[in-house]
Design a protein around this motif. Structure first.
Motif, mmCIF file in Angstrom:
data_model
loop_
_atom_site.group_PDB
_atom_site.id
_atom_site.type_symbol
_atom_site.label_atom_id
_atom_site.label_comp_id
_atom_site.label_asym_id
_atom_site.label_seq_id
_atom_site.Cartn_x
_atom_site.Cartn_y
_atom_site.Cartn_z
ATOM 1 N N SER A 1 0.817 -1.224 0.000
ATOM 2 C CA SER A 1 0.000 0.000 0.000
ATOM 3 C C SER A 1 0.847 1.269 0.000
ATOM 4 O O SER A 1 0.316 2.369 -0.228
ATOM 5 C CB SER A 1 -0.932 0.004 1.218
ATOM 6 O OG SER A 1 -0.182 -0.017 2.429
ATOM 7 N N GLU A 2 2.154 1.140 0.245
ATOM 8 C CA GLU A 2 3.037 2.309 0.291
ATOM 9 C C GLU A 2 3.804 2.519 -1.017
ATOM 10 O O GLU A 2 4.617 3.441 -1.110
ATOM 11 C CB GLU A 2 4.020 2.164 1.461
ATOM 12 C CG GLU A 2 3.343 2.145 2.823
ATOM 13 C CD GLU A 2 4.253 1.707 3.961
ATOM 14 O OE1 GLU A 2 3.976 2.086 5.115
ATOM 15 O OE2 GLU A 2 5.237 0.971 3.703
ATOM 16 N N ARG A 3 3.563 1.688 -2.010
ATOM 17 C CA ARG A 3 4.318 1.765 -3.252
ATOM 18 C C ARG A 3 4.178 3.125 -3.926
ATOM 19 O O ARG A 3 5.156 3.722 -4.387
ATOM 20 C CB ARG A 3 3.879 0.663 -4.211
ATOM 21 C CG ARG A 3 4.283 -0.734 -3.776
ATOM 22 C CD ARG A 3 3.952 -1.778 -4.834
ATOM 23 N NE ARG A 3 4.898 -1.720 -5.956
ATOM 24 C CZ ARG A 3 4.596 -1.246 -7.154
ATOM 25 N NH1 ARG A 3 3.391 -0.744 -7.405
ATOM 26 N NH2 ARG A 3 5.519 -1.241 -8.123
ATOM 27 N N LYS A 4 2.958 3.657 -3.994
ATOM 28 C CA LYS A 4 2.735 4.935 -4.669
ATOM 29 C C LYS A 4 3.483 6.066 -3.962
ATOM 30 O O LYS A 4 4.042 6.951 -4.617
ATOM 31 C CB LYS A 4 1.239 5.247 -4.736
ATOM 32 C CG LYS A 4 0.453 4.338 -5.680
ATOM 33 C CD LYS A 4 -1.001 4.766 -5.752
ATOM 34 C CE LYS A 4 -1.765 3.885 -6.730
ATOM 35 N NZ LYS A 4 -3.197 4.275 -6.817
#
Length: 451
Positions: A278-281
């Motif tokens: 969920s932190e990729r962006k």
């Protein structure tokens, strides 16, 4: 006493109309009969025929009471506190064990901190940003204008410190202590950190991991101790670079790209095990901002020349890196007393946070936004930097001996260089086993750092 004697002889007790004597030793130069205000002459006037001949027979005149060697004054003051009975059998104070569980809870520290210390004022936070940015551009203009080798060293020292101050403000954005507005925190954090080549979200996430696992041997993220097995697996060059000043003070860019020994991943890679899906962006956004700043610097090198860019930006950037590594290292190492590190059930958020150290940086305290008040910051990172000092003072009575008072600095914190060198010579690794461990020294490497 006089009343007791007379009552034992069958006489009516005398009225106690004299004041009670204060505790202490009676002055022998002023004898008084039975500590009353009546003299022998007064007692001679009593009707002696009322005294019975049996009065003094078969009486035990020993006082069946025990009294302390010293009695507290009537005012409640104890000038000399005596431990034990009559000062005998005193219990020796046990030596303080910094690795023992503290007798207080995190909620006790929180309750001691004034409520206004938790309030985040975005306008006040922004005022520090405006101040620091104005100083950075002012120094750059002055350096470019004078451009001589008398001014450049002063410029590099000052501008490197200001780059570090910008990092601290971006660091507050990452903690959410800058404001309650996440968008504002993200925008300001990206601008400040990208300007000094730090990937904002990549660093923010790993730094959050550091705070959540501070003081844990394996799970801490930055400047954590090496277990003995990993330490002994390092080659000689790696040991020299890690434990010989000034090389460790240049480690931050390497850490951003490849983390610490024993860990893998990169702050620029969204697929790194540092991050969850969920932190990729967020990581991609920060990496793009970092890339844009790097491209801007390349463009400026064509405009003003590589040499000028190196003097205006490159050398101050190195100074900023050294500040960052020095401060972050000394907030977790280098105290005169050994600090514990934890594993397993012995670790807790509170005990891990109590192993951090406050430092005094003299004039630099205000410039880098009181980041030296590190214990409270580690326990409660949501407190704005401009309340850290007050919060620390309020929490000290709760901390007791678990708080290590920092050594006072002169105008510039040169004394910390000695702490750094000594720690690099002694703090090499910890045992592979044990839930409460302390740094150990490799004798073969203990003399490699210069004094």
């Amino acid at each position: 006493m006089a009343s007791w004697v007379l009552s034992e002889c069958g006489l009516k007790p005398l009225p106690q109309i004299w004041p009670r004597p204060r505790a202490g030793i009676i002055n022998p130069s002023k004898p008084r009969f039975l500590y009353t205000n009546r003299t022998l002459t007064d007692l001679k006037r009593l009707p002696l025929d009322k005294f019975s001949s049996e009065c003094f027979r078969e009486r035990n005149w020993g006082l069946k009471v025990s009294a302390p060697y010293r009695v507290a004054s009537l005012d409640g003051e104890e000038d000399n506190k005596v431990i034990g009975f009559n000062g005998v059998g005193e219990e020796e104070e046990t030596e303080f064990d910094p690795g023992s569980p503290p007798p207080f809870k995190l909620s006790d520290i929180r309750a001691a901190i004034p409520k206004h210390c938790w309030v985040k004022d975005p306008w006040k936070s922004m005022s520090y940003v405006v101040r620091d940015v104005a100083v950075v551009f002012g120094l750059a203009a002055a350096g470019a204008y004078f451009s001589n080798w008398v001014v450049w060293p002063l410029y590099w020292a000052a501008q490197g410190t200001m780059f570090w101050a910008l990092f601290v403000l971006g660091h507050d954005c990452g903690h959410g202590s800058f404001s309650n507005n996440n968008k504002l925190n993200s925008v300001v954090g990206h601008i400040l950190h990208s300007s000094i080549l730090v990937p904002y979200h990549g660093w923010r996430i790993s730094h959050r991991t550091h705070h959540q696992n501070h003081g844990h041997v394996e799970n801490d993220e930055s400047w954590h101790p090496l277990p003995e097995k990993i330490y002994k697996s390092l080659d000689g060059i790696t040991k020299m670079l890690r434990f010989t000043v000034p090389f460790p003070m240049l480690a931050y860019p390497i850490y951003l790209w490849s983390r610490s020994p024993g860990k893998s991943g990169s702050h620029f890679d969204p697929n790194s095990d540092l991050f969850v899906p969920s932190e990729r962006k967020d990581v991609i956004t920060s990496t793009l901002c970092w890339t844009a700043m790097a491209a801007l610097l390349v463009g400026l090198s064509f405009v003003m020349g590589p040499s000028q860019l190196l003097k205006l930006y490159g050398v101050p950037y190195v100074g900023f890196v050294m500040w960052l590594d020095l401060v972050t290292y000394l907030h977790h190492h280098g105290h005169e007393d050994k600090l514990p590190w934890y594993r397993g059930k012995e670790w807790s958020y509170l005990r891990g946070g109590l192993t951090t150290i406050d430092r005094d940086y003299g004039w630099i305290n205000n410039i880098h936004h009181d980041i030296g008040t590190h214990v409270i910051h580690h326990l409660f990172p949501q407190i704005p930097h401009y309340h850290l000092t007050e919060a620390t003072e309020a929490a000290k009575p709760v901390f007791g001996k678990y708080y290590r008072e920092p050594k006072k600095s002169g105008p510039l914190p040169f004394h910390l260089i000695g702490n750094l060198v000594r720690s690099m010579r002694k703090d090499h690794y910890v045992s592979d086993t044990g839930d409460v461990v302390y740094y150990q020294t490799d004798p073969q490497h203990s003399g490699s750092s210069s004094e």
